[in-house]
Write a protein that holds these residues in place. Structure first.
Motif, PDB file in Angstrom:
ATOM      1  N   ARG A   1      65.138  74.531   9.631  1.00  0.00           N
ATOM      2  CA  ARG A   1      65.802  73.779   8.663  1.00  0.00           C
ATOM      3  C   ARG A   1      66.798  72.645   9.174  1.00  0.00           C
ATOM      4  O   ARG A   1      67.002  71.529   8.530  1.00  0.00           O
ATOM      5  CB  ARG A   1      66.766  74.827   7.606  1.00  0.00           C
ATOM      6  CG  ARG A   1      65.938  75.491   6.858  1.00  0.00           C
ATOM      7  CD  ARG A   1      66.861  76.167   5.766  1.00  0.00           C
ATOM      8  NE  ARG A   1      67.541  77.240   6.271  1.00  0.00           N
ATOM      9  CZ  ARG A   1      66.671  78.489   6.190  1.00  0.00           C
ATOM     10  NH1 ARG A   1      65.716  78.730   6.018  1.00  0.00           N
ATOM     11  NH2 ARG A   1      67.654  79.580   6.920  1.00  0.00           N
ATOM     12  N   ALA A   2      67.458  72.919  10.388  1.00  0.00           N
ATOM     13  CA  ALA A   2      68.546  72.125  10.783  1.00  0.00           C
ATOM     14  C   ALA A   2      67.488  70.869  11.475  1.00  0.00           C
ATOM     15  O   ALA A   2      68.278  69.564  11.501  1.00  0.00           O
ATOM     16  CB  ALA A   2      69.034  72.478  12.311  1.00  0.00           C
ATOM     17  N   ARG A   3      66.194  71.248  11.908  1.00  0.00           N
ATOM     18  CA  ARG A   3      65.325  69.844  12.288  1.00  0.00           C
ATOM     19  C   ARG A   3      64.796  69.152  11.312  1.00  0.00           C
ATOM     20  O   ARG A   3      63.853  68.372  11.341  1.00  0.00           O
ATOM     21  CB  ARG A   3      64.283  70.522  13.495  1.00  0.00           C
ATOM     22  CG  ARG A   3      65.096  71.056  14.549  1.00  0.00           C
ATOM     23  CD  ARG A   3      64.136  71.175  15.934  1.00  0.00           C
ATOM     24  NE  ARG A   3      62.943  72.216  15.407  1.00  0.00           N
ATOM     25  CZ  ARG A   3      62.877  73.356  15.810  1.00  0.00           C
ATOM     26  NH1 ARG A   3      63.782  73.913  16.417  1.00  0.00           N
ATOM     27  NH2 ARG A   3      61.892  74.228  15.137  1.00  0.00           N
ATOM     28  N   GLY A   4      64.923  69.857   9.965  1.00  0.00           N
ATOM     29  CA  GLY A   4      64.100  69.234   8.856  1.00  0.00           C
ATOM     30  C   GLY A   4      62.612  69.845   8.740  1.00  0.00           C
ATOM     31  O   GLY A   4      61.869  68.979   7.928  1.00  0.00           O
ATOM     32  N   GLU A   5      62.207  70.690   9.487  1.00  0.00           N
ATOM     33  CA  GLU A   5      61.058  71.279   9.485  1.00  0.00           C
ATOM     34  C   GLU A   5      60.680  72.421   8.262  1.00  0.00           C
ATOM     35  O   GLU A   5      61.603  73.032   8.025  1.00  0.00           O
ATOM     36  CB  GLU A   5      60.557  71.765  10.759  1.00  0.00           C
ATOM     37  CG  GLU A   5      60.654  70.783  12.012  1.00  0.00           C
ATOM     38  CD  GLU A   5      60.423  71.361  13.196  1.00  0.00           C
ATOM     39  OE1 GLU A   5      60.182  72.646  13.373  1.00  0.00           O
ATOM     40  OE2 GLU A   5      60.368  70.617  14.604  1.00  0.00           O
ATOM     41  N   PRO A   6      59.563  72.383   7.903  1.00  0.00           N
ATOM     42  CA  PRO A   6      59.359  73.748   6.921  1.00  0.00           C
ATOM     43  C   PRO A   6      59.333  75.091   7.564  1.00  0.00           C
ATOM     44  O   PRO A   6      58.986  75.177   8.677  1.00  0.00           O
ATOM     45  CB  PRO A   6      58.026  73.475   6.504  1.00  0.00           C
ATOM     46  CG  PRO A   6      57.014  72.619   7.479  1.00  0.00           C
ATOM     47  CD  PRO A   6      58.224  71.768   8.169  1.00  0.00           C
TER      48      PRO A   6
END
Length: 739
Positions: free
Chosen positions: A601-606
């Motif tokens: 989530r911090a990396r913007g990944e699912p």
């Protein structure tokens, strides 16, 4: 005196302009002499509908009761003299017909859901925070969030089905999925239009509440007293009892009202995009909608509405037990989805509980189906929260100790809405000679009060339990009733009295024993004839074919309700796989994935899917202990040996089950919307799971297919915006290979 005059409202007759009496009728239709009877009847019906709407919906009558009664009598005479003029939606049809033989079941086109409750400001703020977080996770702007706020009426929920503007069916809420057909009784309620303004949609199912005004309730009870009949406890009970009369003529004599608050199935009409707009739309169609409503931007606005209504609550003409908040944008409802049987987009905010003082006469102990010992307070009868209370829960021995309760105490009892009454605290005790011997201490028994077996309290547990399991008659009865209930194994006809005979007669000790019963044995029981016995044997035999989720729920594993049973059934194909799980390894795997998802989530990944998401350590421990108990495994194995089974995703059915299913849908996520031609939502979901797929309540980027039927809603628009494939029932069957 007329029914309207008996409401003591003639004094509120208002005449804002020229009084719309008989002069409102078209020229040539003002008398019965020489006029066209059909035209005269239709003109009278239109006028009476208008006056009913002014009186019962707008609360602003424009004609005195005498004039209304004169027009009504004229219409009755016309329809009597010209039988061909009678119409099912005529105002004269509201007087009630012949006595009904009972209430037929009605399956709702869409479930009538219950709401989660809030009792304080923090819970409301938590609701607002969760909604905003879910919107943000879906890529929507929480700043656009608005709420619709309205009253929570204390009545009986019903669904009204209109087809092309005409009322064709009405049903109670029931269990949310299936209600009772009360069409004949609903037609007697003058607040409910039999025909909507203009030509209505092909189908419009209106959801709302039948209730009784407080003044009408008092007048009804006065009439009951005069007739020497039993009085009603409160307006809600009076409304519910009146609506469920087998004789519609009785309902017609009761002053019932109605407020619409939503819709179910809609076909052939574009409905407003917001809930507040929907209420105004229903009102414009001639349906009564509660006037006390507002739109709020945030939790502060919701709480301000709650406080404002709370201050005015006593002055309202009807009883309410709280307010309801709903996300205003209706296309966000499906996006936000549901938790078990309650929507995430709505919340009921209840008013503070009502309290009263009475005497604690005794404390008895009940044994539940899981062996839990629950102390129950026996109270001197006291009227609280709208009902007379004689029993109240004391939860467990810690609660009794914490509250310092003794038998003989004067205690404060609380009842909030439909919540089970509870003892809040004891009042100061009297001292001196007169109080000697009045008070007695209570201790939880170390032997089961039903079977005499030992009781134990595990470390960290608040409750004491009987260790006898299914061998304890109290647990045995409740376990069998739970096993047979409709949402479990669905054994129709296996009721409480019959289970009592089977247990007391030593015919049944565990659920597996049910499958050894024969018609001859059952026919010898009290009140069981040959036909009833044969029907029960057939129902028991039919229950052998079930689903794994229903089977798990039926076992009565502590903490495993319907939703948890479904989650477990989605994750495991059969009992062996579930019982053989390495729960410690699973917990470690879940923790690792949750930690990785935080980084994603911090990396913007699912995020990665979390195994058994929503199944916490307490549930896991309960499942582990259930299957570690040899006696429980023996019962499960006996059930499988008796031919109980389910269709498994991999094609390997449970013992005795016909193999069906495949991996055809493995890894695919489906969303169901609309009414399918031949499958219910539950049947379609079971088909998908049977072939390895999963079912979600809302459309997202992870959705593979949306299965759409008639009257599909906003999920179709969401699917189109995300590029998700939309298929019909035939295509779904083609993917699974099922005819």
């Amino acid at each position: 005196m007329s029914g309207r005059a008996r409401d003591a409202r003639a004094s509120r007759f208002r005449r804002p302009g020229a009084s719309p009496l008989s002069s409102d009728l078209p020229s040539g239709h003002r008398t019965g002499h020489g006029a066209d009877p059909a035209a005269r009847a239709e003109a009278l019906r239109a006028l009476i509908r208008r006056y009913d709407h002014e009186y019962y919906v707008l609360d602003a009558p424009t004609v005195p009761d005498a004039e209304y009664d004169r027009l009504f009598a004229e219409l009755q005479a016309l329809e009597r003299d010209h039988p061909g003029l009678a119409a099912p939606d005529s105002p004269t049809a509201r007087v009630g017909g012949a006595v009904a033989g009972g209430f037929a079941p009605v399956r709702h086109s869409r479930p009538m859901l219950s709401l989660n409750n809030a009792f304080d400001d923090d819970a409301v703020r938590g609701f607002d925070r969760r909604v905003r977080e879910l919107l943000a996770e879906s890529g929507l702007d929480p700043a656009q969030l608005r709420y619709s706020a309205e009253l929570k009426y204390d009545g009986l929920a019903v669904g009204l089905r209109y087809e092309r503007g005409r009322l064709v069916q009405a049903a109670t809420r029931g269990d949310g999925a299936v209600g009772e057909d009360v069409t004949a009784n609903i037609r007697t309620i003058r607040a409910i239009p039999l025909r909507l303004e203009g030509v209505g949609p092909e189908v419009l199912e209106v959801r709302g509440e039948v209730l009784m005004w407080s003044a009408d309730f008092e007048a009804l009870n006065a009439r009951q007293r005069e007739a020497g009949e039993k009085e009603f406890v409160n307006p809600r009970n009076a409304a519910a009892g009146s609506l469920r009369q087998l004789d519609p003529a009785v309902t017609a004599r009761r002053p019932l009202r109605f407020f619409a608050y939503g819709v179910g199935e809609v076909r052939g009409a574009e409905t407003p995009a917001t809930h507040s707009g929907l209420l105004a739309w229903l009102e414009s169609a001639g349906l009564p909608v509660g006037p006390e409503r507002a739109v709020a931007n945030d939790a502060d606005g919701l709480l301000e509405f709650f406080r404002r209504i709370g201050e005015r609550r006593a002055a309202l003409p009807y009883q309410i037990d709280g307010v309801v908040y709903k996300v205003d944008r209706r296309d966000w409802h499906e996006l936000l989805g549901y938790v078990a049987r309650a929507p995430r987009f709505a919340l009921a905010h209840k008013f503070p509980a009502e309290e009263a003082v009475t005497e604690l006469l005794d404390i008895e102990v009940q044994v539940g189906r899981t062996g839990k010992l629950t102390p129950v307070a026996r109270l001197a009868p006291v009227f609280v929260g709208g009902v007379t209370v004689t029993n109240a829960t004391l939860h467990n021995e810690d609660e009794i100790e914490r509250k310092g309760l003794m038998i003989g105490d004067r205690v404060v009892v609380r009842r909030a809405g439909d919540v089970i009454p509870e003892v809040v605290r004891a009042l100061p005790r009297e001292h001196g000679h007169e109080a000697a011997g009045r008070y007695r201490r209570f201790g939880m028994p170390h032997a089961c009060p039903v079977c005499g077996s030992a009781t134990e309290r595990e470390e960290g547990e608040a409750d004491r339990r009987c260790v006898a399991g299914l061998y304890c008659p109290a647990q045995r009865r409740q376990a069998l009733l739970h096993f047979a209930q409709r949402r479990a194994m669905d054994i129709d006809g296996l009721g409480e009295k019959l289970v009592g005979q089977l247990v007391d007669g030593g015919l049944v000790s565990t659920p597996a024993d049910l499958y050894r019963l024969d018609a001859a044995t059952l026919a010898g029981l009290e009140r069981m004839g040959e036909k009833s016995a044969a029907n029960l044997v057939e129902a028991i035999d039919r229950s052998r074919r079930t689903t794994f989720a229903r089977f798990l729920f039926a076992l009565g594993i502590r903490h495993v309700g319907e939703e948890v049973a479904r989650l477990l059934a989605d994750a495991y194909p059969d009992v062996d796989a579930l019982a053989g799980e390495d729960w410690d390894a699973l917990a470690a795997r879940k923790a690792a994935i949750q930690k990785e998802n935080a980084r994603r989530r911090a990396r913007g990944e699912p995020p990665e899917p979390v195994p058994l998401e929503g199944v916490g350590p307490e549930i896991v421990d309960s499942v582990r202990r259930f299957f570690a108990e040899p006696h429980n495994r023996e019962v499960v194995e006996a059930l499988l040996a008796a031919g109980v089974g389910w269709e498994a995703p991999g094609g390997a059915a449970g013992e005795g089950a016909a193999a069906a299913g495949s991996h055809a849908l493995a890894g695919k996520t489906f969303v169901l919307t609309g009414t399918l031609p031949s499958l219910t939502r539950e049947q379609a979901a079971e088909m998908i799971r049977r072939h390895g797929g999963s079912v979600s309540g809302s459309v997202s980027k992870k959705t593979d297919y949306v299965v759409a039927g008639e009257a599909a809603g906003s999920k179709l628009d969401k699917a189109a915006s995300l590029g998700v494939a939309v298929i019909d029932e035939a295509a779904l069957r083609g993917m699974t290979g099922e005819k």
